[in-house]
Write a protein that holds these residues in place. Structure first.
Motif, PDB file in Angstrom:
ATOM      1  N   GLN A  57       0.836  -1.206   0.000  1.00 53.51           N
ATOM      2  CA  GLN A  57       0.000   0.000   0.000  1.00 53.51           C
ATOM      3  C   GLN A  57       0.871   1.256   0.000  1.00 53.51           C
ATOM      4  O   GLN A  57       0.607   2.199  -0.756  1.00 53.51           O
ATOM      5  CB  GLN A  57      -0.926   0.013   1.213  1.00 53.51           C
ATOM      6  N   ARG A  59       3.880   1.519  -1.130  1.00 52.31           N
ATOM      7  CA  ARG A  59       4.509   1.599  -2.449  1.00 52.31           C
ATOM      8  C   ARG A  59       3.579   2.270  -3.446  1.00 52.31           C
ATOM      9  O   ARG A  59       3.973   3.182  -4.165  1.00 52.31           O
ATOM     10  CB  ARG A  59       4.883   0.200  -2.947  1.00 52.31           C
ATOM     11  N   GLU A  60       2.328   1.829  -3.506  1.00 51.77           N
ATOM     12  CA  GLU A  60       1.376   2.395  -4.457  1.00 51.77           C
ATOM     13  C   GLU A  60       1.112   3.871  -4.180  1.00 51.77           C
ATOM     14  O   GLU A  60       1.024   4.687  -5.104  1.00 51.77           O
ATOM     15  CB  GLU A  60       0.074   1.594  -4.452  1.00 51.77           C
ATOM     16  N   GLU A  61       0.980   4.239  -2.904  1.00 54.96           N
ATOM     17  CA  GLU A  61       0.740   5.638  -2.552  1.00 54.96           C
ATOM     18  C   GLU A  61       1.945   6.510  -2.906  1.00 54.96           C
ATOM     19  O   GLU A  61       1.791   7.618  -3.412  1.00 54.96           O
ATOM     20  CB  GLU A  61       0.389   5.759  -1.080  1.00 54.96           C
ATOM     21  N   SER A  64       2.103   6.963  -6.678  1.00 53.03           N
ATOM     22  CA  SER A  64       1.085   7.926  -7.096  1.00 53.03           C
ATOM     23  C   SER A  64       1.570   9.353  -6.858  1.00 53.03           C
ATOM     24  O   SER A  64       1.453  10.226  -7.729  1.00 53.03           O
ATOM     25  CB  SER A  64      -0.218   7.661  -6.338  1.00 53.03           C
TER      26      SER A  64
END
Length: 87
Positions: A57, A59-61, A64
């Motif tokens: 999570q 990593r994705e944030e 982004s």
């Protein structure tokens, strides 16, 4: 996964410079016990993160946010070597 949203930037003379590609990749280990390390190469900026130290999570944030910074023009890479001063 590289920044698929990377675009190119051109100047008025038609030269095109690729936008920054950003990524965060999980690895098994890094030197000196580090948890994260930035690696830069022409056309690409990658954060390496040891598995278990950065959640999927997070990593994705982070990706982004980094991609927003790149698209907004707040961060650019200069992959060309410095030009010599004319004599």
């Amino acid at each position: 996964m590289a920044d698929e949203d990377a675009q190119t930037e051109g100047n008025s003379e038609g030269d095109v410079t690729p936008a920054v590609e950003v990524d965060i990749e999980f690895v098994d280990a890094l030197p000196d016990g580090r948890a994260v390390m930035a690696v830069e190469s022409e056309g690409r900026f990658v954060w390496l993160a040891v598995r278990g130290h950065v959640s999927p999570q997070a990593r994705e944030e982070m990706l982004s946010d980094l991609r927003y910074i790149v698209r907004a023009g707040l961060w650019q890479q200069n992959w060309l070597p410095p030009q010599a001063e004319p004599h």
